[in-house]
Design a protein around this motif. Structure first.
Motif, mmCIF file in Angstrom:
data_model
loop_
_atom_site.group_PDB
_atom_site.id
_atom_site.type_symbol
_atom_site.label_atom_id
_atom_site.label_comp_id
_atom_site.label_asym_id
_atom_site.label_seq_id
_atom_site.Cartn_x
_atom_site.Cartn_y
_atom_site.Cartn_z
ATOM 1 N N ALA A 787 0.834 -1.200 0.000
ATOM 2 C CA ALA A 787 0.000 0.000 0.000
ATOM 3 C C ALA A 787 0.871 1.252 0.000
ATOM 4 C CB ALA A 787 -0.919 -0.005 1.218
ATOM 5 N N ALA A 788 0.387 2.292 -0.700
ATOM 6 C CA ALA A 788 1.184 3.513 -0.873
ATOM 7 C C ALA A 788 1.569 4.157 0.444
ATOM 8 C CB ALA A 788 0.405 4.503 -1.744
ATOM 9 N N SER A 789 0.711 4.020 1.438
ATOM 10 C CA SER A 789 0.963 4.665 2.722
ATOM 11 C C SER A 789 1.904 3.862 3.624
ATOM 12 C CB SER A 789 -0.365 4.878 3.465
ATOM 13 O OG SER A 789 -1.030 3.634 3.667
ATOM 14 N N GLN A 790 2.369 2.699 3.155
ATOM 15 C CA GLN A 790 3.166 1.808 4.009
ATOM 16 C C GLN A 790 4.567 1.560 3.470
ATOM 17 O OE1 GLN A 790 0.849 -1.770 4.529
ATOM 18 N NE2 GLN A 790 -0.950 -0.655 5.229
ATOM 19 N N SER A 791 5.112 2.510 2.714
ATOM 20 C CA SER A 791 6.404 2.270 2.069
ATOM 21 C C SER A 791 7.506 1.977 3.077
ATOM 22 C CB SER A 791 6.785 3.466 1.190
ATOM 23 O OG SER A 791 6.800 4.664 1.945
ATOM 24 N N ALA A 792 7.491 2.622 4.240
ATOM 25 C CA ALA A 792 8.523 2.350 5.246
ATOM 26 C C ALA A 792 8.385 0.939 5.791
ATOM 27 C CB ALA A 792 8.423 3.372 6.373
ATOM 28 N N LEU A 793 7.150 0.476 5.978
ATOM 29 C CA LEU A 793 6.905 -0.860 6.519
ATOM 30 C C LEU A 793 7.303 -1.949 5.531
ATOM 31 C CD1 LEU A 793 5.661 -2.545 8.851
ATOM 32 C CD2 LEU A 793 3.443 -2.273 7.725
ATOM 33 N N THR A 794 7.127 -1.685 4.238
ATOM 34 C CA THR A 794 7.404 -2.716 3.232
ATOM 35 C C THR A 794 8.802 -2.606 2.636
ATOM 36 O OG1 THR A 794 6.353 -1.326 1.539
ATOM 37 C CG2 THR A 794 4.977 -2.983 2.623
ATOM 38 N N PRO A 796 11.705 -3.213 3.916
ATOM 39 C CA PRO A 796 12.553 -4.385 4.186
ATOM 40 C C PRO A 796 12.296 -5.572 3.271
ATOM 41 C CG PRO A 796 11.727 -3.446 6.236
ATOM 42 C CD PRO A 796 10.991 -2.760 5.130
ATOM 43 N N TYR A 797 11.161 -5.571 2.557
ATOM 44 C CA TYR A 797 10.846 -6.694 1.674
ATOM 45 C C TYR A 797 11.259 -6.438 0.231
ATOM 46 C CZ TYR A 797 8.276 -8.546 5.592
ATOM 47 O OH TYR A 797 7.955 -9.036 6.835
ATOM 48 N N LEU A 798 11.768 -5.244 -0.041
ATOM 49 C CA LEU A 798 12.138 -4.918 -1.409
ATOM 50 C C LEU A 798 13.283 -5.808 -1.898
ATOM 51 C CD1 LEU A 798 11.959 -3.226 -3.958
ATOM 52 C CD2 LEU A 798 13.341 -1.466 -2.837
ATOM 53 N N LEU A 825 8.291 -2.561 -6.210
ATOM 54 C CA LEU A 825 8.960 -1.303 -6.540
ATOM 55 C C LEU A 825 7.972 -0.149 -6.547
ATOM 56 C CD1 LEU A 825 11.089 -3.445 -7.505
ATOM 57 C CD2 LEU A 825 11.775 -1.758 -9.221
ATOM 58 N N GLY A 826 6.744 -0.433 -6.994
ATOM 59 C CA GLY A 826 5.740 0.620 -7.052
ATOM 60 C C GLY A 826 5.292 1.102 -5.691
ATOM 61 N N SER A 830 11.358 6.367 -2.253
ATOM 62 C CA SER A 830 12.496 7.016 -1.614
ATOM 63 C C SER A 830 13.818 6.738 -2.328
ATOM 64 C CB SER A 830 12.622 6.538 -0.167
ATOM 65 O OG SER A 830 12.986 5.164 -0.143
ATOM 66 N N PRO A 831 14.804 7.639 -2.132
ATOM 67 C CA PRO A 831 16.157 7.356 -2.635
ATOM 68 C C PRO A 831 16.748 6.083 -2.030
ATOM 69 C CG PRO A 831 15.931 9.679 -2.038
ATOM 70 C CD PRO A 831 14.691 8.980 -1.546
ATOM 71 N N GLU A 832 16.374 5.766 -0.779
ATOM 72 C CA GLU A 832 16.875 4.537 -0.153
ATOM 73 C C GLU A 832 16.410 3.299 -0.920
ATOM 74 O OE1 GLU A 832 16.772 7.847 2.668
ATOM 75 O OE2 GLU A 832 15.216 6.935 1.419
ATOM 76 N N ALA A 833 15.163 3.298 -1.330
ATOM 77 C CA ALA A 833 14.644 2.170 -2.111
ATOM 78 C C ALA A 833 15.356 2.078 -3.450
ATOM 79 C CB ALA A 833 13.144 2.323 -2.308
ATOM 80 N N LEU A 834 15.553 3.226 -4.095
ATOM 81 C CA LEU A 834 16.254 3.233 -5.380
ATOM 82 C C LEU A 834 17.670 2.698 -5.228
ATOM 83 C CD1 LEU A 834 16.273 3.944 -8.359
ATOM 84 C CD2 LEU A 834 16.848 6.298 -7.742
ATOM 85 N N ALA A 835 18.322 3.053 -4.144
ATOM 86 C CA ALA A 835 19.682 2.554 -3.906
ATOM 87 C C ALA A 835 19.687 1.039 -3.762
ATOM 88 C CB ALA A 835 20.265 3.216 -2.653
ATOM 89 N N GLN A 836 18.667 0.487 -3.104
ATOM 90 C CA GLN A 836 18.584 -0.973 -2.967
ATOM 91 C C GLN A 836 18.451 -1.648 -4.329
ATOM 92 O OE1 GLN A 836 16.075 -2.950 -0.184
ATOM 93 N NE2 GLN A 836 16.312 -1.395 1.419
ATOM 94 N N VAL A 837 17.615 -1.072 -5.189
ATOM 95 C CA VAL A 837 17.418 -1.653 -6.518
ATOM 96 C C VAL A 837 18.717 -1.601 -7.313
ATOM 97 C CG1 VAL A 837 16.150 -1.471 -8.679
ATOM 98 C CG2 VAL A 837 14.974 -1.059 -6.515
ATOM 99 N N ARG A 838 19.386 -0.472 -7.276
ATOM 100 C CA ARG A 838 20.653 -0.343 -8.007
ATOM 101 C C ARG A 838 21.689 -1.336 -7.484
ATOM 102 N NH1 ARG A 838 20.879 6.300 -8.000
ATOM 103 N NH2 ARG A 838 19.568 6.648 -9.856
ATOM 104 N N ASP A 839 21.739 -1.507 -6.182
ATOM 105 C CA ASP A 839 22.690 -2.451 -5.604
ATOM 106 C C ASP A 839 22.360 -3.880 -6.022
ATOM 107 O OD1 ASP A 839 24.895 -3.031 -3.571
ATOM 108 O OD2 ASP A 839 23.242 -4.249 -2.778
#
Length: 873
Positions: A787-794, A796-798, A825-826, A830-839
């Protein structure tokens, strides 16, 4: 089946070198070419015992074939899945060739290798017995238990190469075979297959269904469905005879909705027969409505399988919903010619069937309904999605090289389903509608019941039009990406156009150019627009026909949607369109201009706040239902993804109030439904959540709209995602209220939105470890989980979701990888999520096709971060 299995000994091959066949899992291009050259006139006779509740089904098979030579070993494809979902070679018994037992067959990576010494040049016969698995998910034989009435349904889903998970075969599209099928089933079951049953021999509690031989079809197009179906609508006197099969618990709903679908099918069939110049290719046409079906539909020859929820609406439908259903029905119907009658030789030409089916679905819709409205809808449902994918580093050519059919799932996506039909539309404009039709007829006539490649189709269009199309086809079919088209115009002091130029730029920055035929629009406030057709062959061209025309208020370079590419509004035109778009009377043009403004947002040239302001200003007066739906969807996306938290908090009361007001007061029911759905999607404040609860309680009702079960479950899911204090109680109340089969599924989907770590952990384990959960339950819950409002909660599962990609590709059906990536991914901004994907892309060894899918989906996250950094202050 009463025969006793006597397993033969198959030698497990270790390190055996097969220079002719290779040792790869799946079906390699090399193996397929060698078999296609050596094997012909294939006939399968299959018999299966369909036992309710059995995890393994027993079968018997005879394969007749003609060999050009008996010099090489013969490779049959027959796979099974171990407990971890990995492919192994299936188990057979009583294997014989030409009546002689075979004791020296070898098992190699999902293949049965039969030594050459058993065969003759010319006709040969293979007989065997086998077992195959059936399960709620992760199998090509899918078992569904109806909790409402206790009925059990069993059906096949073999695309692209899963027939070999069910029975031994040559599982490649260019080795078409004729199938004869027999099924033992409980006496109260109905069995449907590619042909209409020849006889049903009832023997006490079991019946034997016998089906006559099919015309030549590819293995992935062989199908059957069995269970206590009801035949709801049948036109036995039609040509061909048509009928619908539905499960018993949906019979009454089907009686209400299927007459409209039947009328549409007949109208579509009439159009296709006339346009293609070819009769319906098979002896009958069934449409089987299936619960838990992984796709919207699947076009088996003579028997289309459809997702039940896509046909029998579980929420009050808008006109757009009904047109979406019509496009699905006509898409699958068009496949009976494009895909089933003529099949692509290999899955790198997947667009030959999927792209054509999408294009022809709208061609039929335009013949049945208002053509301007239908081609507008074609633009809305194809171009934005295609452009969105084609601008990513993960895009591919329309022709996608598939070296092994185990990777063919990754060929499915927007390039095939949205770009390919868009290019067919452009080609029709390039050579003319009549010549296009003549080329289609020629192609179907020359390749009926056989296979073809994309060059065969282009060759037919060249002969029909007397135009050379090789350069055009190579540019658009074999190259990835697309051009961005910009216009540069200046007016002189006398109010006339002094210069007018078009420039194209490869969005991938790979230096390519494309041939583009398009139509320019010069728009005026006090005069009729001027339209000019232009051909852009290189990186830049002047448009001398525009010079000297009156200076326009704005220009648009793709009037009528004939060109393909990102057609941007220049800065002057963008400002003019923002100020005037509500006054543009033509709904099609208005739709395309809104699309160009949205492109400017995604290119970070227009702030999402300015875009949302224009939407809020214009939407209350918008009368086009589908355009309103599109605008609200994009507004929700900009609101949830592109705005900063502070910007969103400031806008929330205004946007929620607008949606709440229009869902109650809009003039047409369809518009009220659209505004209701938008309100549910963007509601966050305490006042908005209170309205959601009032809708559930019946204290608030949208005029004229019945709040159906699916609407209720989506309201519950929204409240759970927002951590509303009453959400858990509402979830339990809805479980009791809707305790049936569909309710159990929707409860599973809704509960994934619960905002606590334990729920997320339990669901992720379901996704990756619990194969008993039906795939449509899993896929349906991915959006709730993220859910869009739960990006911080989810967040760790990225990374675990990215690490699970090889397993997801191996175990799940086509489209699932994209659904998985789009959800995980959707759900991030955040930049943190993008960094995880790039890594992950740097450190994880992924198959190239999976890497491209990650790059494709990650592009939206890249854009989100860029837009928020530029405009989110």
């Amino acid at each position: 089946m009463k025969q006793i299995f006597k397993a033969i000994t198959l030698v497990l091959l270790a390190g055996f070198s097969m220079s002719t066949y290779g040792q790869e899992e799946g079906v390699s291009r090399e193996l397929a070419r060698q078999r296609a050259a050596a094997i012909s006139d294939v006939r399968y006779a299959l018999r299966l015992a369909l036992a309710p509740g059995a995890a393994r089904l027993k079968g018997r098979e005879e394969i007749r074939l003609t060999l050009a030579s008996a010099a090489a070993d013969l490779v049959l494809d027959f796979r099974d899945l171990d407990a971890s979902g990995n492919a192994t070679t299936g188990t057979v018994a009583n294997l014989a060739v030409n009546g002689q037992p075979v004791e020296d067959a070898r098992r190699v990576n999902g293949h049965l290798v039969l030594p050459a010494r058993h065969f003759n040049a010319g006709e040969n016969r293979i007989t065997l017995e086998f077992e195959t698995g059936a399960a709620p998910a992760g199998r090509p034989l899918i078992r569904y238990k109806d909790a409402d009435d206790g009925g059990e349904y069993l059906y096949t889903l073999f695309v692209p190469m899963d027939a070999s998970l069910a029975f031994p075969c040559f599982d490649q599209p260019d080795l078409k075979g004729r199938f004869t099928f027999e099924a033992e089933a409980p006496a109260d079951w109905v069995v449907a297959a590619n042909t209409r049953e020849r006889s049903v021999d009832r023997q006490g509690a079991v019946s034997l269904w016998k089906f006559p031989e099919t015309p030549p079809i590819s293995t992935y197009l062989f199908a059957f469905a069995a269970g206590p179906f009801r035949i709801v609508e049948e036109a036995a006197d039609a040509t061909p005879p048509m009928r619908f099969l539905v499960r018993a618990s949906k019979q009454e709903r089907a009686r209400q909705e299927l007459p409209e679908v039947a009328a549409l099918t007949r109208a579509g069939m009439k159009h296709f027969v006339e346009y293609f110049g070819h009769a319906f290719p098979f002896a009958k046409y069934d449409q089987v409505l299936l619960p838990g079906f992984a796709y919207g539909g699947m076009e088996h020859a003579g028997a289309t399988f459809l997702r039940e929820d896509a046909i029998l609406f579980r929420t009050t439908p808008t006109r757009g919903d009904k047109l979406g259903r019509a496009a699905l029905v006509l898409h699958e119907l068009a496949h009976q010619w494009f895909g089933d009658l003529v099949t692509m030789r290999w899955f790198d030409d997947l667009w030959l069937k999927e792209g054509f089916a999408n294009f022809m679905a709208y061609h039929a819709l335009a013949a049945i309904n208002d053509p301007a409205e239908m081609w507008k809808r074609f633009y809305q449902s194809h171009k934005p999605t295609a452009y969105g994918i084609d601008s990513t580093p993960g895009t591919t050519p329309i022709y996608q090289e598939v070296r092994n059919l185990k990777d063919a799932k990754s060929a499915y996506g927007a390039i095939v389903y949205q770009k390919a039909p868009s290019l067919l539309h452009a080609l029709s404009f390039l050579i003319g509608e009549e010549k296009f039709r003549d080329g289609v007829r020629m192609f179907l006539r020359e390749h009926a019941y056989a296979n073809a490649e994309w060059s065969d189709l282009i060759g037919a269009f060249e002969r029909a039009s007397q135009q050379r199309l090789t350069v055009w086809a190579n540019a658009w079919v074999r190259r990835r990406g697309m051009p961005r088209i910009d216009v540069d115009w200046r007016c002189d002091g006398g109010g006339r156009i002094a210069t007018f130029a078009l420039r194209q730029h490869d969005v991938q920055n790979e230096g390519r150019v494309w041939p583009v035929k398009t139509r320019l629009l010069l728009a005026y406030d006090d005069a009729e627009p001027v339209r000019l057709t232009v051909h852009l062959q290189g990186a830049e061209m002047l448009a001398p026909q525009a010079v000297g025309k009156a200076c326009p208020a704005w220009v648009f370079a793709n009037d009528g949607d004939y060109g393909y590419g990102r057609f941007m509004l220049d800065a002057r035109s963008r400002e003019a369109v923002l100020a005037r778009i509500g006054a543009v009377r033509d709904p099609f043009l208005r739709t395309m201009l809104w699309g160009a403004l949205w492109d400017a947002v995604r290119e970070a040239e227009l702030s999402p706040s300015d875009y949302l302001a224009a939407v809020v200003r214009s939407l209350p007066a918008e009368t086009d239902e589908e355009l309103a739906q599109s605008l609200l969807d994009r507004a929700a996306r900009a609101y949830q993804r592109y705005l900063s938290d502070a910007q969103r908090d400031r806008l929330a009361p205004q946007l929620e109030a607008l949606c709440a007001d229009r869902m109650m007061k809009a003039g047409e029911l369809g518009m009220r439904i659209i505004w209701f759905r938008a309100f549910r999607a963007i509601a966050t404040t305490a006042d908005a959540r209170a309205k959601l609860r009032e809708l559930l309680a019946g204290k608030l009702a949208v005029p004229g709209m019945e709040l159906k079960s699916l609407d209720r479950w989506r309201l519950v899911a929204a409240l759970l995602a927002l951590q509303d204090a009453e959400a858990d109680a509402l979830l339990e109340a809805e479980r009791k209220r809707d305790a049936g089969d569909d309710g159990r599924k929707q409860a599973y989907i809704a509960e994934a939105a619960r905002a606590d770590a334990a729920t997320k952990q339990r669901y992720f384990e379901d996704y990756t470890k619990n194969r008993a959960v039906p795939e449509d339950w899993v896929e349906g819950s991915l959006g709730s989980f993220n859910a869009a409002s739960q990006s911080a909660l989810t967040l760790p599962y990225l990374r675990p979701a990215l690490d699970a990609l090889p397993q997801v590709k191996r175990e799940r059906k086509i489209f699932f990888v994209l659904a998985w990536l789009n959800a995980f991914l959707g759900g991030q901004r955040s930049p943190e999520a993008l960094a995880q994907v790039r890594d992950a892309l740097k450190t994880t060894r992924l198959d190239r096709d999976l890497e491209l899918k990650v790059l494709e989906v990650a592009d939206e996250l890249e854009r989100t971060v860029k837009i928020r950094e530029k405009f989110g202050k």
